[in-house]
Scaffold this motif. Structure first.
Motif, PDB file in Angstrom:
ATOM      1  N   SER A  92       0.811  -1.217   0.000  1.00 38.84           N
ATOM      2  CA  SER A  92       0.000   0.000   0.000  1.00 38.84           C
ATOM      3  C   SER A  92       0.841   1.261   0.000  1.00 38.84           C
ATOM      4  O   SER A  92       0.305   2.359  -0.155  1.00 38.84           O
ATOM      5  CB  SER A  92      -0.901   0.008   1.240  1.00 38.84           C
ATOM      6  OG  SER A  92      -0.116   0.160   2.406  1.00 38.84           O
TER       7      SER A  92
ATOM      8  N   GLY B  80       2.348   1.909   2.760  1.00 33.93           N
ATOM      9  CA  GLY B  80       2.325   2.192   4.186  1.00 33.93           C
ATOM     10  C   GLY B  80       3.344   1.378   4.946  1.00 33.93           C
ATOM     11  O   GLY B  80       3.991   0.467   4.421  1.00 33.93           O
TER      12      GLY B  80
ATOM     13  N   SER C  84      -5.923   6.719  -3.819  1.00 35.37           N
ATOM     14  CA  SER C  84      -4.509   6.448  -3.533  1.00 35.37           C
ATOM     15  C   SER C  84      -3.654   7.645  -3.943  1.00 35.37           C
ATOM     16  O   SER C  84      -3.801   8.173  -5.049  1.00 35.37           O
ATOM     17  CB  SER C  84      -4.036   5.205  -4.281  1.00 35.37           C
ATOM     18  OG  SER C  84      -4.751   4.064  -3.861  1.00 35.37           O
TER      19      SER C  84
ATOM     20  N   SER D 266       2.147   7.251  -2.355  1.00 36.17           N
ATOM     21  CA  SER D 266       2.062   5.877  -1.860  1.00 36.17           C
ATOM     22  C   SER D 266       2.491   4.876  -2.928  1.00 36.17           C
ATOM     23  O   SER D 266       3.199   3.907  -2.650  1.00 36.17           O
ATOM     24  CB  SER D 266       0.644   5.569  -1.382  1.00 36.17           C
ATOM     25  OG  SER D 266       0.348   6.303  -0.220  1.00 36.17           O
TER      26      SER D 266
ATOM     27  N   LYS E 149       1.353  -0.725  17.002  1.00 34.98           N
ATOM     28  CA  LYS E 149       1.761   0.151  15.897  1.00 34.98           C
ATOM     29  C   LYS E 149       3.067   0.892  16.206  1.00 34.98           C
ATOM     30  O   LYS E 149       3.929   1.039  15.324  1.00 34.98           O
ATOM     31  CB  LYS E 149       0.649   1.163  15.592  1.00 34.98           C
ATOM     32  CG  LYS E 149       0.885   2.014  14.357  1.00 34.98           C
ATOM     33  CD  LYS E 149       0.646   1.250  13.070  1.00 34.98           C
ATOM     34  CE  LYS E 149       0.657   2.153  11.862  1.00 34.98           C
ATOM     35  NZ  LYS E 149       0.132   1.496  10.662  1.00 34.98           N
TER      36      LYS E 149
ATOM     37  N   ILE F 192       8.235   6.323   3.883  1.00 37.21           N
ATOM     38  CA  ILE F 192       7.162   5.448   4.382  1.00 37.21           C
ATOM     39  C   ILE F 192       7.097   5.509   5.900  1.00 37.21           C
ATOM     40  O   ILE F 192       6.011   5.579   6.489  1.00 37.21           O
ATOM     41  CB  ILE F 192       7.400   3.999   3.904  1.00 37.21           C
ATOM     42  CG1 ILE F 192       7.165   3.901   2.399  1.00 37.21           C
ATOM     43  CG2 ILE F 192       6.498   3.020   4.649  1.00 37.21           C
ATOM     44  CD1 ILE F 192       7.425   2.523   1.809  1.00 37.21           C
TER      45      ILE F 192
ATOM     46  N   LYS G 151       5.636   9.085   7.080  1.00 37.17           N
ATOM     47  CA  LYS G 151       4.323   9.604   6.669  1.00 37.17           C
ATOM     48  C   LYS G 151       3.235   9.282   7.704  1.00 37.17           C
ATOM     49  O   LYS G 151       3.304   8.247   8.387  1.00 37.17           O
ATOM     50  CB  LYS G 151       3.930   9.053   5.297  1.00 37.17           C
ATOM     51  CG  LYS G 151       3.455   7.619   5.310  1.00 37.17           C
ATOM     52  CD  LYS G 151       2.867   7.164   3.983  1.00 37.17           C
ATOM     53  CE  LYS G 151       3.876   7.116   2.877  1.00 37.17           C
ATOM     54  NZ  LYS G 151       3.323   6.496   1.648  1.00 37.17           N
TER      55      LYS G 151
ATOM     56  N   PRO H 187       0.056   7.634   9.168  1.00 35.70           N
ATOM     57  CA  PRO H 187      -0.649   6.420   8.761  1.00 35.70           C
ATOM     58  C   PRO H 187      -2.038   6.734   8.202  1.00 35.70           C
ATOM     59  O   PRO H 187      -2.772   7.559   8.754  1.00 35.70           O
ATOM     60  CB  PRO H 187      -0.763   5.618  10.060  1.00 35.70           C
ATOM     61  CG  PRO H 187       0.312   6.152  10.941  1.00 35.70           C
ATOM     62  CD  PRO H 187       0.436   7.608  10.596  1.00 35.70           C
ATOM     63  N   SER H 188      -2.374   6.045   7.098  1.00 35.88           N
ATOM     64  CA  SER H 188      -3.674   6.245   6.458  1.00 35.88           C
ATOM     65  C   SER H 188      -4.067   4.995   5.691  1.00 35.88           C
ATOM     66  O   SER H 188      -3.226   4.370   5.033  1.00 35.88           O
ATOM     67  CB  SER H 188      -3.631   7.435   5.493  1.00 35.88           C
ATOM     68  OG  SER H 188      -4.822   7.499   4.727  1.00 35.88           O
TER      69      SER H 188
ATOM     70  N   GLU I 239      -6.194   5.278   3.257  1.00 38.66           N
ATOM     71  CA  GLU I 239      -6.420   5.835   1.917  1.00 38.66           C
ATOM     72  C   GLU I 239      -7.643   5.211   1.235  1.00 38.66           C
ATOM     73  O   GLU I 239      -7.606   4.792   0.092  1.00 38.66           O
ATOM     74  CB  GLU I 239      -5.170   5.685   1.035  1.00 38.66           C
ATOM     75  CG  GLU I 239      -4.012   6.550   1.497  1.00 38.66           C
ATOM     76  CD  GLU I 239      -2.913   6.698   0.454  1.00 38.66           C
ATOM     77  OE1 GLU I 239      -2.846   5.869  -0.482  1.00 38.66           O
ATOM     78  OE2 GLU I 239      -2.115   7.651   0.571  1.00 38.66           O
TER      79      GLU I 239
ATOM     80  N   ARG J 216      -6.973   9.889   7.487  1.00 37.97           N
ATOM     81  CA  ARG J 216      -5.863   9.574   8.375  1.00 37.97           C
ATOM     82  C   ARG J 216      -6.372   8.629   9.465  1.00 37.97           C
ATOM     83  O   ARG J 216      -7.530   8.689   9.867  1.00 37.97           O
ATOM     84  CB  ARG J 216      -5.294  10.837   9.033  1.00 37.97           C
ATOM     85  CG  ARG J 216      -4.657  11.811   8.039  1.00 37.97           C
ATOM     86  CD  ARG J 216      -3.313  11.279   7.546  1.00 37.97           C
ATOM     87  NE  ARG J 216      -2.640  12.223   6.643  1.00 37.97           N
ATOM     88  CZ  ARG J 216      -2.764  12.228   5.333  1.00 37.97           C
ATOM     89  NH1 ARG J 216      -3.565  11.336   4.744  1.00 37.97           N
ATOM     90  NH2 ARG J 216      -2.116  13.108   4.585  1.00 37.97           N
ATOM     91  N   ASP J 217      -5.479   7.765   9.979  1.00 44.70           N
ATOM     92  CA  ASP J 217      -5.885   6.859  11.056  1.00 44.70           C
ATOM     93  C   ASP J 217      -6.416   7.624  12.260  1.00 44.70           C
ATOM     94  O   ASP J 217      -7.316   7.154  12.966  1.00 44.70           O
ATOM     95  CB  ASP J 217      -4.695   5.995  11.492  1.00 44.70           C
ATOM     96  CG  ASP J 217      -4.334   4.935  10.452  1.00 44.70           C
ATOM     97  OD1 ASP J 217      -4.921   4.957   9.356  1.00 44.70           O
ATOM     98  OD2 ASP J 217      -3.460   4.095  10.757  1.00 44.70           O
TER      99      ASP J 217
END
Length: 566
Positions: free
Chosen positions: A305, A307, A336, A340, A439, A462, A465, A467-468, A470, A476-477
């Motif tokens: 991804s 991520g 996306s 990413s 995490k 990566i 950035k 976290p998402s 997408e 965003r998380d």
């Protein structure tokens, strides 16, 4: 004086004949080294843990047949005593099997000991199949040395806190010169140090040297790290076998001390062991390597991804299986980001693996149009977000079916805890590498992977950035969850609690206590508690994960789905 070979081997559950052949090869190696005693591990003949295979027709007959093969081989090495672990039948009321230690010599079983303390907690379920052995000590004289015999859990209760029976104290009353314990002790962060502490204390308390022989290898969710060791009452741990690999080493035991095979001093044992991130990496790599091999997979595929989770999963998969055996697939949608996709390209270039592109925008659009045509309502919001995840999951399963790759799921413990994942979407797969890492630990392990490689395997873009998922514009998380440093401290306390290492528990407890002192903080804790409870159904259907911590989802945490949680 007694010469002993420590046979720390990687067994396959159910491969009774293959396990017997591994034992025979190690015994021959021991005999060539001049050993009088070779020590294998708990249930080594069947592999640990055979579970309900023990009830399958013909299973115990195979055990008996392979025991006969070992007895025949022992006749070829008449001066060598073999300490092995195997299930054995019994008569009378109760379970019809026992978890047994057998000593073979020159074609005969010269001692038998049945495990007394049967763990039925966390990942263990031995009471399901075995009857406890009698409260007796078993000692065997080999040359001038009296050797006392124990099986794993029987040595863990010397402080008398968990069971009413103390097999170690009973054995000490028999006055052996040396205690030999055979084990199948699963690995988790801090477990090596815990073993040293518990068995070191017992050795000092009774004034008895002890040899602790543990198995190695991954079995489903569980990984055994080996790390067999010898401990003396005054000097503490004086020998340690290698971790995470098979190790057949011959030692000399003379006048209460462990020495190298040639009689020289053993190298000092580092009490610190591996740093936490190095431990996580070694455990996950071995767990994946053995899981894939035993399930018949040579190659793995991961959805990339761009991520942190998929990037770390790919890096660990490459270390475990080799770059030639790992493939990545990027599946961009309308949401996306270009970054990413570009990050996935750079990641795969760094790892030396192929990256296939499978856009999903047209598939999502087709599903959405048909949904509206069939049900008279536009697909929007969460259903549309989850559709994207499920299409990606389907694409990856197509790849797995077509090319025979093991699909690795990428979810971490923080997401699995609160259900921040899509059932039949990003939870698809045969194994999860990160499912027992919070995490914040995922980020730390990614940095460690780069440091260990001495270069940027996982692009810093990566790691840095936000976290998402997408799955929606600008998502965003943190739109759905508190920041991970906050969430993870709450999760540690709610999921693992007192099972945490003391320092980690104290830090989480202090953090959450301060948080709960404010009304909004208390509300957040209760919200997270409710999210954990109501997402049990997702975890029950998720792939197995590799266990690295004291309480992992799966076999180590058995919770009801349809229940009321206060």
């Amino acid at each position: 004086m007694l010469t002993i070979t420590v046979a720390q081997l990687n067994y396959t559950v159910g491969d009774i004949e293959g396990n017997a052949q591994k034992m025979i090869a190690a015994a021959r190696q021991a005999a060539q080294a001049g050993a009088e005693l070779v020590v294998f591990t708990e249930l080594g003949l069947t592999g640990y843990y055979p579970a309900d295979l023990l009830e399958e027709p013909g299973f115990m007959q195979r055990v008996d047949d392979s025991l006969g093969t070992l007895l025949d081989a022992s006749r070829e090495l008449p001066a060598l005593h073999w300490v092995i672990g195997a299930p054995q039948g019994r008569e009378g009321a109760g379970k019809q099997l026992q978890n047994a230690l057998l000593v073979l010599c020159n074609g005969a079983v010269v001692r038998r000991y049945a495990k007394q303390l049967l763990p039925t907690y966390n990942v263990f379920d031995e009471h399901r199949h075995f009857e406890p052995g009698p409260d007796v000590a078993r000692v065997l004289r080999i040359g001038h040395t009296q050797v006392g015999l124990l099986i794993c859990e029987d040595g863990w209760n010397d402080a008398g806190l968990a069971y009413a029976v103390n097999p170690f104290a009973r054995l000490a009353d028999a006055a052996p010169d040396l205690v030999v314990s055979i084990n199948a002790s699963p690995s988790e962060v801090g477990k090596r140090e815990q073993r040293h502490q518990v068995f070191g204390a017992a050795s000092r308390r009774h004034g008895l040297p002890l040899l602790y022989v543990n198995q190695v290898g991954g079995q489903d969710q569980i990984v055994f790290d080996g790390a067999s060791f010898a401990v003396e009452p005054e000097r503490g741990v004086t020998f340690e076998a290698h971790r995470f690999v098979e190790d057949v080493t011959t030692l000399r035991f003379d006048q209460g001390r462990f020495l190298a095979r040639d009689g020289g001093a053993l190298p000092p044992v580092d009490p610190q062991g591996l740093p936490t991130m190095a431990f996580y990496r070694a455990q996950i790599v071995l767990g994946l390597r053995d899981y894939a091999r035993r399930c018949g997979f040579r190659q793995a595929v991961v959805g990339s991804s761009g991520g942190i989770d998929s990037a770390l999963t790919l890096a660990l998969a490459v270390e475990a299986l080799g770059a030639d055996n790992v493939a990545a697939v990027t599946m961009p949608s309308v949401w996306s980001s270009t970054g990413s996709v570009d990050d996935s390209v750079v990641l795969c270039r760094h790892l030396g693996i192929p990256l296939a592109t499978h856009p999903i925008a047209a598939l999502v659009d087709g599903y959405a149009r048909q949904f509206e045509a069939s049900f008279g309502q536009k697909l929007a919001g969460l259903p549309l977000e989850n559709l994207q995840a499920r299409i990606r999951g389907t694409v990856l399963m197509e790849h797995s079916n077509a090319f025979g790759h093991l699909l690795l799921t990428t979810g971490n413990k923080s997401e699995l805890s609160v259900g921040y994942c899509t059932l039949y979407g990003d939870t698809n797969g045969g194994l999860g590498l990160l499912g027992d890492l919070y995490k914040t630990e995922v980020f730390a392990l990614a940095r460690h992977v780069n440091e260990a490689a001495g270069r940027e395997l996982i692009p810093n873009a990566i790691i840095d950035k936000p976290p998402s998922a997408e799955l929606a514009p600008g998502q965003r998380d943190t739109d759905s969850l508190p920041p991970y440093p906050v969430l993870d401290e709450i999760l540690k306390l709610l999921i693992e609690g007192r099972r945490l290492a003391r320092a980690e528990y104290d830090a989480a407890y202090a953090f959450v206590t301060e948080l709960r002192a404010r009304p909004e903080g208390e509300a957040l804790v209760q919200r997270i508690r409710a999210m954990i409870a109501r997402n049990e159904y997702k975890r029950r259907q998720a792939p197995p994960i590799i266990r690295v911590r004291s309480r992992a989802f799966g076999v180590g945490r058995q919770m009801p789905i349809a229940a009321k949680f206060v």
